[in-house]
Design an enzyme around this catalytic site. Structure first.
Site, mmCIF file in Angstrom:
data_model
loop_
_atom_site.group_PDB
_atom_site.id
_atom_site.type_symbol
_atom_site.label_atom_id
_atom_site.label_comp_id
_atom_site.label_asym_id
_atom_site.label_seq_id
_atom_site.Cartn_x
_atom_site.Cartn_y
_atom_site.Cartn_z
ATOM 1 N N SER A 1 0.832 -1.208 0.000
ATOM 2 C CA SER A 1 0.000 0.000 0.000
ATOM 3 C C SER A 1 0.870 1.264 0.000
ATOM 4 O O SER A 1 1.683 1.430 -0.908
ATOM 5 C CB SER A 1 -0.947 -0.072 1.204
ATOM 6 O OG SER A 1 -1.978 0.843 1.071
ATOM 7 N N ASP B 1 -10.193 -3.350 -5.118
ATOM 8 C CA ASP B 1 -9.260 -2.435 -4.465
ATOM 9 C C ASP B 1 -9.241 -1.141 -5.279
ATOM 10 O O ASP B 1 -9.039 -1.179 -6.496
ATOM 11 C CB ASP B 1 -7.870 -3.093 -4.464
ATOM 12 C CG ASP B 1 -6.806 -2.245 -3.788
ATOM 13 O OD1 ASP B 1 -7.102 -1.106 -3.380
ATOM 14 O OD2 ASP B 1 -5.661 -2.719 -3.675
ATOM 15 N N HIS C 1 -8.235 -4.971 -0.758
ATOM 16 C CA HIS C 1 -7.112 -4.213 -0.202
ATOM 17 C C HIS C 1 -6.868 -4.592 1.263
ATOM 18 O O HIS C 1 -7.803 -4.729 2.034
ATOM 19 C CB HIS C 1 -7.346 -2.706 -0.300
ATOM 20 C CG HIS C 1 -6.103 -1.922 -0.044
ATOM 21 N ND1 HIS C 1 -5.163 -1.695 -1.023
ATOM 22 C CD2 HIS C 1 -5.604 -1.361 1.086
ATOM 23 C CE1 HIS C 1 -4.156 -1.015 -0.509
ATOM 24 N NE2 HIS C 1 -4.393 -0.809 0.775
#
Ligand SMILES: *[C@@H]1O[C@H](CO)[C@@H](O)[C@H](O)[C@H]1NC(C)=O
Ligand SMILES: *[C@@H]1O[C@H](CO)[C@@H](O)[C@H](O)[C@H]1NC(C)=O
Length: 428
Positions: free
Chosen positions: A214, A368, A398
């Site tokens: 991320s 995501d 995610h």
């Protein structure tokens, strides 16, 4: 087996009960809040492709409640939004300690806090080891190398690769806006790359990778680019692993942002909040970004680097039609520099800056908002001739990569970790 913890009971209701009990022991307030809001939240539709749906609903319920609590608290002026969100990090915090297999030390690399994980067994022949620099996720505002899932991942990496892992505890926004988190990581990496330091940890300078998930994937990609442009840097990375990375702040309305606007664990609203908090505490940027109207004439010249109608394979277009983000004549002064800085948005570099990058592993998830960021970087790296392994999880969401620790342990998270470590084994 990579993951030794056996699966516990699979009855959803039993799992739910156990999950809530664990929560209660940690924070009664959140339990109550989650309980009150569960009835409402479980009606949020989650796609059928997603495995362990029930567990994801409960997990999402907790996250969503926390987001609402943060918004409420921010609105009333009680506590800052990210201060409340930081509870996620606090709840999952552990103390990294040495054990039979892994030797752990907390160090300071040129003023930057890091945790170093090494194999306990000293190979007698003085053979050099591989190294992985790991950058945790959390939208540059949350997270810590000391969270349980990151600690576990570092240990698994050490054991599976017989490698050294340096997990960087960079400072977070707010109060430390861009470029401080990036600069912390860069300073730490440069310190580690000194001959004497690599020698102290018996690391092979030709076999070092940077990885991150991320926002950590964003920092990892930026680090790989910047090291290469650093004329005085002789040691270079061998590989980069970008796990559902954040890659650009110019177009926050890509098909994946639209498709997954309300998807767990990262709704669009939260991702946009992370972006704006990374740059500034000025709320004007947040509101402009939510409307995707934050571009200026200056950033407009870089929209070609994030033009999804060109950079995404057709299969990712979905029913969405491309329209370029509108350009404002003038924006607040911070917009001009940070918004177009490739250290914040690594997609915003010309092809020439991509050509010599280390080989890459890119993980993306279908459900995501950041899916298209990762896929566009895959396209651009491949066009520039970089060796890329792209693993797209059609049932992924995610955050799954760090959902490996009870009670939020997901099969898909374990598969993601296993595949990532497998790639490192073969490519580092
Ligand atoms: C994006 O690509 C399309 C198709 O080539 C083109 O028509 C459009 O002008 C491009 N937009 C930008 C902002 O580069
Ligand atoms: C995209 O454009 C087509 C053709 O103009 C239209 O039929 C479709 O509804 C549009 N899709 C969206 C999501 O607006």
């Amino acid at each position: 087996m990579l993951i030794s913890r056996a699966d516990s009971a699979s009855l959803p209701s039993y799992r739910a009960a156990v999950f809530l009990c664990k929560m209660r022991s940690k924070d009664i307030l959140l339990l109550l809040l989650a309980g009150v809001l569960t009835a409402y939240y479980v009606y949020i539709p989650i796609p059928d492709e997603i495995e362990e749906k029930w567990k994801l609903m409960i997990t999402d319920c907790f996250f969503r409640s926390l987001i609402h609590l943060a918004e409420f608290s921010d609105l009333l002026g009680l506590k800052d939004y990210m201060w409340v969100m930081m509870l996620i990090t606090v709840l999952e915090r552990t103390v990294p300690v040495s054990d039979k297999h892994v030797h752990v030390t907390e160090e300071v690399f040129d003023g930057v806090q890091v945790i170093v994980y090494e194999p306990s067994q000293q190979g007698g022949d003085g053979e050099l080891r591989r190294a992985v620099i790991y950058l945790h996720g959390g939208g540059w505002c949350l997270g810590s190398a000391m969270m349980g899932p990151y600690d576990l991942l570092s240990r698994q990496t050490v054991q599976e690769l017989n490698a050294v892992v340096v997990s960087v505890e960079y400072r977070l926004a707010p109060p430390h806006h861009f470029p401080i988190p990036f600069l912390d990581v860069y300073r730490g990496v440069k310190h580690f790359f000194q001959g004497a330091v690599l020698a102290r940890y018996r690391v092979d300078a030709r076999r070092v990778a940077v990885s991150g998930d991320s926002a950590g994937g964003n920092l990892a990609a930026a680090i790989a680019q910047q090291l290469q442009q650093d004329a005085e840097q002789s040691v270079q990375l061998k590989a980069q692993a970008l796990l559902y990375p954040v890659m650009q702040a110019l177009d926050l309305n890509t098909p994946s942002y639209q498709q997954n606007e309300h998807m767990p664990i990262l709704p669009k609203k939260l991702m946009v909040r992370f972006w704006s908090e990374y740059f500034t505490s000025d709320r004007t940027l947040l509101h402009a970004m939510l409307a995707n109207s934050h571009n200026s004439l200056q950033s407009g010249r870089m929209l070609k680097y994030v033009n999804w109608t060109v950079l995404l394979p057709e299969s990712f277009h979905g029913p969405y039609n491309y329209s370029a983000p509108p350009l404002a004549n003038r924006g607040p002064s911070y917009m001009g520099t940070a918004l177009t800085d490739p250290r914040a948005s690594p997609l915003l570099v010309p092809d020439t800056a991509l050509r010599a990058l280390p080989k890459a592993y890119v993980l993306t998830s279908e459900y995501d908002v950041l899916r298209d960021d990762g896929v566009m970087y895959v396209t651009r790296l491949r066009q520039a001739g970089v060796d890329v392994t792209h693993q797209h999880y059609t049932s992924g969401f995610h955050g799954a990569f760090m959902f490996t620790v009870w009670p939020t342990d997901f099969q898909i998270g374990r598969r993601m970790v296993w595949n990532y470590i497998h790639w490192l084994k073969e490519n580092l």
